[in-house]
Design an enzyme around this catalytic site. Structure first.
Site, PDB file in Angstrom:
ATOM      1  N   SER A 152       4.014 -34.099  31.315  1.00  0.00           N
ATOM      2  CA  SER A 152       3.493 -34.310  29.968  1.00  0.00           C
ATOM      3  C   SER A 152       2.367 -35.332  29.991  1.00  0.00           C
ATOM      4  CB  SER A 152       4.612 -34.824  29.055  1.00  0.00           C
ATOM      5  OG  SER A 152       4.094 -35.231  27.809  1.00  0.00           O
ATOM      6  N   TYR A 165      10.689 -40.955  27.960  1.00  0.00           N
ATOM      7  CA  TYR A 165      10.125 -39.617  28.208  1.00  0.00           C
ATOM      8  C   TYR A 165       8.936 -39.697  29.169  1.00  0.00           C
ATOM      9  CZ  TYR A 165       8.230 -34.993  26.925  1.00  0.00           C
ATOM     10  OH  TYR A 165       7.749 -33.691  26.936  1.00  0.00           O
ATOM     11  N   LYS A 169       8.617 -37.962  32.822  1.00  0.00           N
ATOM     12  CA  LYS A 169       7.601 -36.942  33.067  1.00  0.00           C
ATOM     13  C   LYS A 169       6.646 -37.326  34.188  1.00  0.00           C
ATOM     14  CE  LYS A 169       8.928 -33.726  30.359  1.00  0.00           C
ATOM     15  NZ  LYS A 169       9.593 -32.573  31.022  1.00  0.00           N
TER      16      LYS A 169
END
Length: 307
Positions: A152, A165, A169
């Site tokens: 991401s 997150y 990622k």
């Protein structure tokens, strides 16, 4: 060239909704037999239901394709191993693994609990590791495998409120870079997809007119290019709203300082040259950096000895 997945068996995690659903349908449409893995939870990872996965299976079968559902929690290795075991019993091989499953627990780092950080790491990082480990020897024995990890922009560039997150990622890219080297001799290629799409993860974050352009299908078109027979290896493809780009890590050429000049003051004084991008290059392995720095040291010694 027409990209086909005839005769291939693919496992797609988190395939009950959003991007995973789109990926699974597209692979099936082009001939793959597909395992629809979905725990059926909400986007924060809570709850579980197999309804979404069964719906995707039914849709594929209605179009003449082959599919099966499995509700493994990718963070649980025993459940992942059962999924792969059932796949092998049904179809006898696993050619493609799409690591798509994920959850969000967004908060600023100050407000985030360690449990929320750990859970996101478990699903995104260990979920990817578990699924990859479960198919790794199968792919080695076949001398064929195509694996996709989902990264991401939040990991590569940062995003407010997504330290967990983002960390996860970025971690999957480090995983990709190493096992892409290790799997190459057995024609196992692993690439990364950095998607931008309107899914349950983003539907309350963007205006409708933008979401209408950010279709899962626009991302899936990119996915298919990094998991077919002629796919690259260790490639990061960014995709969304019809836009496609590649991210790469580059390192500047840098400087060399002899032992008696290796001080923080001298590094700061030369920071413009340290940061100069004119001769930057992408490293093929971590050893490339060591070779470069030792090369600079050797050149310095040769020049010094020649004086």
């Amino acid at each position: 060239m027409t990209i086909s997945f005839e005769g291939k068996v693919a496992i797609v995690t988190g395939a009950g909704n959003g991007l995973g659903r789109s990926h699974a349908l597209a692979l099936a449409e082009r001939g793959a037999k597909v395992v629809i893995n979905d725990l059926g939870g909400a986007r924060d990872g809570s709850g579980a239901s197999s309804d979404a996965a069964q719906e995707v299976v039914a849709l594929i079968e209605s179009k003449g394709g082959e599919a099966m559902a499995h509700g493994a929690n990718v963070a649980k290795m025993d459940q992942v191993e059962d999924m792969v075991k059932q796949t092998m019993e049904k179809w006898g091989r696993v050619d493609i693994l799409i690591n798509n499953a994920g959850i969000l627990r967004d908060k600023t780092f100050a407000k985030m609990t360690i449990d929320d950080f750990q859970l996101v790491m478990d699903v995104h990082v260990m979920g990817t590791v578990n699924c990859t480990k479960a198919v790794w020897q199968i792919m080695r024995d076949q001398n064929y495998g195509r694996i996709v990890v989902t990264t991401s922009s939040s990991g590569m560039y940062g995003n407010f409120g997504q330290s967990n997150y983002g960390a996860a990622k970025m971690a999957v890219l480090g995983f990709m870079n190493t096992i892409g080297i290790e799997g190459a001799k057995n024609d196992i290629r692993i690439n990364a997809l950095a998607p931008t799409a309107g899914t349950r993860m983003t539907e309350d974050l963007m205006p409708k007119e933008v979401l209408d352009m950010l279709t899962p299908e626009s991302v899936t078109a990119g996915l298919l290019t990094i998991c077919h027979d002629d796919a690259p290896n260790r490639y990061i493809l960014c995709a969304g709203a019809g836009g496609y780009a590649s991210t790469r890590l580059f390192e500047t050429d840098g400087i060399f300082l002899p032992a008696d000049e290796q001080t923080p003051e001298n590094i700061v004084a030369n920071l413009a040259e340290v940061s100069d991008t004119s001769n930057q290059s992408a490293m093929e392995t971590g050893a490339g950096q060591t070779q470069k720095f030792l090369g600079k040291a050797m050149a310095y010694m040769q020049n010094k000895n020649a004086e």
